[in-house]
Design an enzyme around this catalytic site. Structure first.
Site, PDB file in Angstrom:
ATOM      1  N   HIS A 134       0.817  -1.217   0.000  1.00 39.21           N
ATOM      2  CA  HIS A 134       0.000   0.000   0.000  1.00 39.21           C
ATOM      3  C   HIS A 134       0.852   1.269   0.000  1.00 39.21           C
ATOM      4  O   HIS A 134       0.350   2.344  -0.280  1.00 39.21           O
ATOM      5  CB  HIS A 134      -0.995  -0.010   1.164  1.00 39.21           C
ATOM      6  CG  HIS A 134      -0.405   0.224   2.519  1.00 39.21           C
ATOM      7  ND1 HIS A 134      -0.112  -0.778   3.399  1.00 39.21           N
ATOM      8  CD2 HIS A 134      -0.084   1.365   3.153  1.00 39.21           C
ATOM      9  CE1 HIS A 134       0.358  -0.274   4.518  1.00 39.21           C
ATOM     10  NE2 HIS A 134       0.392   1.033   4.396  1.00 39.21           N
TER      11      HIS A 134
ATOM     12  N   ASP B 238       0.058  -7.670   1.455  1.00 44.70           N
ATOM     13  CA  ASP B 238       0.482  -6.271   1.529  1.00 44.70           C
ATOM     14  C   ASP B 238       1.997  -6.135   1.543  1.00 44.70           C
ATOM     15  O   ASP B 238       2.565  -5.367   2.331  1.00 44.70           O
ATOM     16  CB  ASP B 238      -0.119  -5.576   2.755  1.00 44.70           C
ATOM     17  CG  ASP B 238      -0.042  -4.060   2.650  1.00 44.70           C
ATOM     18  OD1 ASP B 238       0.125  -3.555   1.525  1.00 44.70           O
ATOM     19  OD2 ASP B 238      -0.129  -3.384   3.691  1.00 44.70           O
TER      20      ASP B 238
ATOM     21  N   SER C  78       4.800   2.553   7.751  1.00 42.31           N
ATOM     22  CA  SER C  78       4.413   1.440   6.878  1.00 42.31           C
ATOM     23  C   SER C  78       5.607   0.898   6.125  1.00 42.31           C
ATOM     24  O   SER C  78       6.334   1.641   5.458  1.00 42.31           O
ATOM     25  CB  SER C  78       3.378   1.909   5.852  1.00 42.31           C
ATOM     26  OG  SER C  78       2.154   2.151   6.448  1.00 42.31           O
TER      27      SER C  78
END
Length: 518
Positions: free
Chosen positions: A143, A173, A247
């Site tokens: 993402h 992911d 992230s």
């Protein structure tokens, strides 16, 4: 020029308590944010502070500095250029599709810079990653780079490179990038996440809020977390402070090996509250190896829809414990269908290994390759069978669930035991509800109001029955008339069953539901 930090007054808070806390922070300077703090001199807070010595001080690390110095050169900042077609605030940049009211909606979206656009506009997003090979392979979250037209990787020494996307896997992911530096780069290795125990120390390094390399410490808080992010959920939960921009950043054990990749947080206010989720290294290692080799992921596939066993469903099936994965649907022409697996089967073992639940079966099959042959032990109507299956390849895009329209209320036959009105499916009803020609059964056309003080959900702990559903089976028997449903429920009562098992089709998905019998 030193980058100015946003003032605490600019932090968007969702409730009064959070706003009051932000006001308190204002007098201590702009640096205090959730999990990202600037140290103040002791004189600034009014004298010397003597911290109490914990009882287990002998087991605490003297300092994380040696570990941080060892691993930080391999941790990178990732910036991407994206063209957005809609407002790009946090709620539009979620890595997974979750219900609007879910507290997990504040997943680790890239930290978006600039004003929210009202038309197509180029924006920059920030995330984290880490180098796993001196030749320049970089791991991050999918993402972080999803939709990017350009990806830049910045190292600790401020050198910057344009990255090439090697491959990505939305289901876990994860993404793999490659940069060409012309020389060997500092790299870190994956560790054994299965060896990580609850309570072990961990170090998280990343790029929160675009600040650059930031280190936070904590412990493994829990294992095997399922947050409904995808079919292969198996997260490590950590309490090291991680925020937007972390992230794709690594989680290190005390030896300096990567045991997790930061992916999500639980946050009611948008900042760290000490509940973060990391992809375990033992999952990432397999995915990254495939991406490096071929640029894509292939997984084994049975071709079934499965669901967890609740205690009520297990009781309705005559099982002592709710262990295994319940087959709700077998896709026509799938490997499972060709091998003879049937809806209503409970898969309890795969190649001799016990299957704990539906999620466990999904992960075990996904770890295998198309063409592999496996043996499934299944329970079918009280008997145990062995089924040999040659796995197919999981399709890249499985069909999304669709909801049928509601039927006209008031029609059909009232079935008090279920709290619904049922009607046989004719061509007109099939057309109005959008029922597929392959779905056979009895349609739910209305919900009956509860009688007296009966407030129980008529469909038990599973998804409630609602207009547009189709009951395909009752207690393992196919039905096409409301009278059959009533008769089979009466039979279940006569056998002293507390629940009756329904197979319910909703859209293009079938699910077993255990309904309490009064």
């Amino acid at each position: 020029m030193t980058e100015q930090l946003p003032q605490p007054a600019a932090i968007r808070t969702r409730d009064f308590a959070a706003r009051r806390h932000a006001n308190r922070l204002r007098r201590y300077g702009a640096g205090l944010m959730a999990g990202v703090a600037l140290a103040l001199p002791l004189a600034a807070v009014g004298g010397t502070v003597i911290a109490p010595v914990p009882a287990n001080a002998a087991s605490l690390p003297e300092s994380f500095a040696p570990l941080a110095e060892k691993v930080m050169p391999a941790v990178v900042n990732i910036s991407t250029t994206q063209e957005v077609q809609q407002p790009s605030g946090p709620e539009q940049m979620l890595p997974f599709d979750l219900p609007e009211n879910s507290p997990f909606r504040r997943f680790f979206e890239p930290f978006m810079q600039g004003q929210q656009p009202t038309h197509p506009q180029v924006v920059n997003a920030l995330g984290s990653g880490f180098i796993i090979d001196p030749s320049g392979y970089v791991v991050t979250n999918n993402h972080v780079i999803d939709g990017a037209t350009e990806i830049k990787v910045t190292l600790e020494d401020k050198s910057q490179y344009t990255a090439k996307l090697v491959g990505r896997d939305p289901l876990t992911d994860l993404a793999l990038l490659k940069i060409e530096a012309g020389h060997d780069l500092p790299a870190v290795q994956f560790g054994d996440s299965d060896a990580a125990r609850v309570g072990d120390w961990v170090l998280a390094v990343g790029n929160p809020f675009g600040l650059g390399g930031t280190v936070t410490a904590g412990i493994v808080s829990a294992r095997n977390r399922d947050i409904n992010a995808g079919p292969y959920d198996d997260f490590l939960q950590i309490d090291a402070a991680i925020n937007r921009g972390n992230s794709g950043g690594p989680v290190f054990d005390e030896s300096g090996k990567v045991i997790g990749i930061n992916t999500a947080i639980y946050s009611p206010n948008g900042g760290s509250v000490g509940i973060g989720f990391s992809i375990p290294a033992n999952i990432a290692t397999k995915v990254v190896a495939q991406l490096k080799e071929s640029g894509s992921i292939s997984r084994g596939w049975l071709g079934v829809e499965i669901q967890p066993l609740t205690p009520e469903i297990a009781e309705a099936l005559g099982m002592d414990k709710p262990e295994g994965a319940l087959v709700a649907r077998v896709l026509p022409g799938s490997p499972a269908g060709d091998a003879g697996l049937e809806r209503g089967d409970v898969v309890v073992q795969i190649d001799g290994q016990p299957v704990k639940d539906a999620r466990d079966l999904t992960r075990k099959v996904g770890d295998l390759q198309p063409g592999d042959r496996v043996g499934l032990a299944v329970k079918r109507q009280g008997d145990e069978k062995e089924i040999r299956i040659r796995l197919g390849e999981r399709p890249q895009d499985l069909a999304a669930n669709q909801q049928g329209d509601h039927a006209d209320p008031g029609a059909g036959v009232a079935v008090d035991a279920l709290g619904v009105r049922l009607a046989p499916i004719d061509d007109g009803l099939r057309q109005r509800l959008g029922i597929d020609d392959s779905v056979k059964g009895v349609a739910v056309v209305d919900i009956l109001p509860p009688k007296g003080d009966d407030k129980r959900p008529h469909a038990g702990p599973g998804p409630e029955l609602r207009p547009g559903d189709v009951i395909e089976q009752v207690a393992g028997t196919a039905v096409d008339r409301p009278s059959q449903v009533t008769a089979l429920i009466d039979e279940a009562r006569a056998r002293k069953r507390d629940h009756v098992l329904l197979l319910v089709a909703r859209g293009n998905e079938s699910r077993f539901v255990a309904v309490e019998i009064k």
